[in-house]
Design an enzyme around this catalytic site. Structure first.
Site, PDB file in Angstrom:
ATOM      1  N   THR A 206      59.071  13.817 -12.706  1.00 43.24           N
ATOM      2  CA  THR A 206      57.679  13.624 -13.100  1.00 43.24           C
ATOM      3  C   THR A 206      57.194  14.741 -14.002  1.00 43.24           C
ATOM      4  OG1 THR A 206      57.126  12.361 -11.112  1.00 43.24           O
ATOM      5  CG2 THR A 206      55.311  13.477 -12.235  1.00 43.24           C
TER       6      THR A 206
ATOM      7  N   HIS B 144      42.245  46.839 -23.102  1.00 49.60           N
ATOM      8  CA  HIS B 144      40.945  46.638 -23.745  1.00 49.60           C
ATOM      9  C   HIS B 144      41.107  46.309 -25.224  1.00 49.60           C
ATOM     10  CE1 HIS B 144      36.629  47.127 -24.195  1.00 49.60           C
ATOM     11  NE2 HIS B 144      36.873  47.855 -25.273  1.00 49.60           N
TER      12      HIS B 144
ATOM     13  N   ARG C 230      34.407  10.350  -5.169  1.00 49.69           N
ATOM     14  CA  ARG C 230      33.704   9.850  -3.987  1.00 49.69           C
ATOM     15  C   ARG C 230      33.111  10.960  -3.117  1.00 49.69           C
ATOM     16  NH1 ARG C 230      38.881   7.694  -0.413  1.00 49.69           N
ATOM     17  NH2 ARG C 230      39.863   9.728  -0.096  1.00 49.69           N
TER      18      ARG C 230
ATOM     19  N   GLU D 197      69.686   9.565 -10.869  1.00 47.62           N
ATOM     20  CA  GLU D 197      68.300   9.488 -11.323  1.00 47.62           C
ATOM     21  C   GLU D 197      68.056   8.123 -11.966  1.00 47.62           C
ATOM     22  OE1 GLU D 197      64.702   9.451 -12.008  1.00 47.62           O
ATOM     23  OE2 GLU D 197      65.409  11.299 -11.054  1.00 47.62           O
TER      24      GLU D 197
ATOM     25  N   GLU E 103      41.960  17.279 -15.077  1.00 50.46           N
ATOM     26  CA  GLU E 103      42.693  17.589 -16.311  1.00 50.46           C
ATOM     27  C   GLU E 103      42.600  16.452 -17.317  1.00 50.46           C
ATOM     28  OE1 GLU E 103      46.021  20.659 -14.468  1.00 50.46           O
ATOM     29  OE2 GLU E 103      46.424  18.509 -14.457  1.00 50.46           O
TER      30      GLU E 103
ATOM     31  N   ALA F  45      70.267   4.820  -6.883  1.00 46.55           N
ATOM     32  CA  ALA F  45      71.204   5.054  -5.787  1.00 46.55           C
ATOM     33  C   ALA F  45      70.524   4.734  -4.465  1.00 46.55           C
ATOM     34  CB  ALA F  45      71.694   6.501  -5.792  1.00 46.55           C
TER      35      ALA F  45
END
Length: 452
Positions: free
Chosen positions: A41, A436, A197, A34, A180, A114
């Site tokens: 992400t 409820h 757009r 990594e 968001e 890598a």
């Protein structure tokens, strides 16, 4: 031939970590490389920090609404630096958890870049390692169109690390991330304009959901501008930005945030040294078992461009690990009935077919809808309304889709997703006793179809 590893995973995001951990648990010798973020992400510049910021943005409403319940809140002050520092601390904690998960599973962790040298060889830190299988799980990367002045714009990667909250923000885009972040900036007090757009944002979601969210965001004072796009961005002497739109209008801002799509992250990966093929959009082509045109190389997650959601990458990672090292447990990923949420303010939760998709597929549909003011708001001045919708097949009574806009929509729809996955009918919904008083009970009390 003896290999250094049974599986070498490039990318320690959700899918890569899941595949690596479980492959190691099945007895395989595994390595993961990594180059940026342990956890990928989602953990670092995606789902997790985004939702923390969404929580932060929602407090302004909570303070205001509390007055209807007898509270007299003092002057509320927001400090962006505190939120970001606390967010960073939590992400660092999660990075440590991911590191421990991998190492404790027996996975060899290579923290750095890598590159694939040939179909069975990876180079890391000047050394070469052989592997029977190589898994590409490098995810995606934000794209900003190369218009004049694009270097002045930011993406979600930079938004999580801004030194201060901009006073005026232009958000460009119409998908999850754009909607968001527009809600985050607006909720935290920035003057926010959302440009898209197209005619209406969130293409692919149910039409009623899209329209309802538009109405609710407009009520909140967000500036929504559809059929609008930026032609160029100019930086002024005072550091502010001027965005010139394609229709000639000019908008002033302190920040221009682009959320107009993500590309597969394949930079300097060495795919030219293999037979791996890409599709027309640049995603890695794979078969139903995530195998590329190069038999020893597999790929999953956002890099293959199927369903770009963290839980889907997790499921794909599990499928790869099982197929390679525990075939008796292998089950293909079912891409139908995948629930999802948009953490806009208010939230969206959805699973199954939209009304438009159901009609296009030839179903004779019956629609049930309910719009109401949540109970929590009845003692306040807030006029926000919740939308709940069921799409039902008239012939089989099967519930084809379930959609919601309102508080905790994601939490509610997750439970309903199980019902839809199990093939629940409208009668099953009708015969289920509600909890409820909750908003969720509305899904089991809708009786009258929408006319037309």
């Amino acid at each position: 031939m003896a290999y250094d590893f049974d599986l070498y995973v490039i990318g320690a995001g959700s899918g890569g970590v899941r595949a690596a951990r479980f492959a190691a648990g099945f007895g395989a010798k595994v390595a993961v490389a990594e180059s940026r973020y342990l956890g990928g992400t989602c953990v670092n510049v995606g789902c997790v920090p985004k939702k923390l910021l969404v929580y932060g943005a929602h407090f302004a409403e909570d303070f205001e609404q509390s007055q209807g319940f007898g509270w007299t809140p003092g002057e509320a002050k927001f400090d962006w630096a505190t939120l970001i520092a606390n967010k960073d601390r939590e992400i660092n904690r999660l990075n440590g958890i991911y590191r421990n998960l991998l190492v404790n599973s027996g996975v060899t962790l290579h923290e750095g870049h890598a590159k694939i040298v040939d179909p069975h060889t990876v180079e890391f830190d000047g050394k070469r390692y052989t592997a029977k299988n190589i898994l590409i799980a490098t995810g995606g990367w934000p794209q900003i169109p190369e218009i004049p002045g694009h270097e002045h714009a930011i993406s979600s990667n930079q938004a999580f690390f801004l030194k201060e909250l901009p006073k005026r923000v232009l958000v460009v885009g119409g998908g999850y991330i754009a909607v968001e972040f527009a809600g985050i900036f607006h909720g935290l007090g920035a003057e926010t304009t959302l440009l898209y757009r197209g005619d209406l944002f969130l293409r692919g979601f149910d039409g009623a959901v899209r329209k309802h969210l538009q109405e609710e965001l407009t009520k909140r004072g967000m500036d929504l501008q559809f059929n609008a796009d930026i032609e160029r961005i100019d930086k002024q002497a005072d550091g502010s930005l001027t965005a010139t739109l394609k229709d000639g209008r000019k908008l002033e801002a302190d920040c221009v945030f682009y959320a107009t799509g993500r590309r597969p992250m394949l930079d300097n990966l060495g795919l030219e040294n293999t037979g791996v093929k890409l599709d027309k959009k640049g995603f890695v082509e794979v078969d139903e078992q995530y195998q590329t045109a190069e038999p020893s190389i597999l790929a999953l997650g956002d890099v293959i461009g199927r369903v770009q959601l963290t839980p889907v990458a997790l499921a794909e990672g599990m499928a790869v690990a099982r197929r390679l090292f525990k075939p008796e447990q292998y089950r293909p990923v079912d891409y139908k009935m995948i629930p999802t949420a948009v953490f806009s303010l208010p939230n969206i939760g959805t699973v199954g077919l939209t009304e438009e998709e159901a009609r296009e597929a030839g179903h004779d549909v019956v629609i049930f809808e309910s719009r109401f003011r949540p109970m929590k708001l009845t003692l306040t001045e807030c006029q926000e309304r919740t939308l709940m919708k069921l799409v039902v097949d008239a012939k089989t009574d099967k519930v084809l889709g379930c959609h919601m806009v309102g508080p905790e929509a994601g939490e509610i729809v997750q439970g309903l997703a199980i019902a839809l996955k199990a093939g629940a009918t409208k009668r099953d919904f009708d015969e289920t006793i509600g909890v409820h008083p909750t908003a969720a009970e509305e899904f089991v009390t809708m009786r009258t179809p929408v006319a037309g």
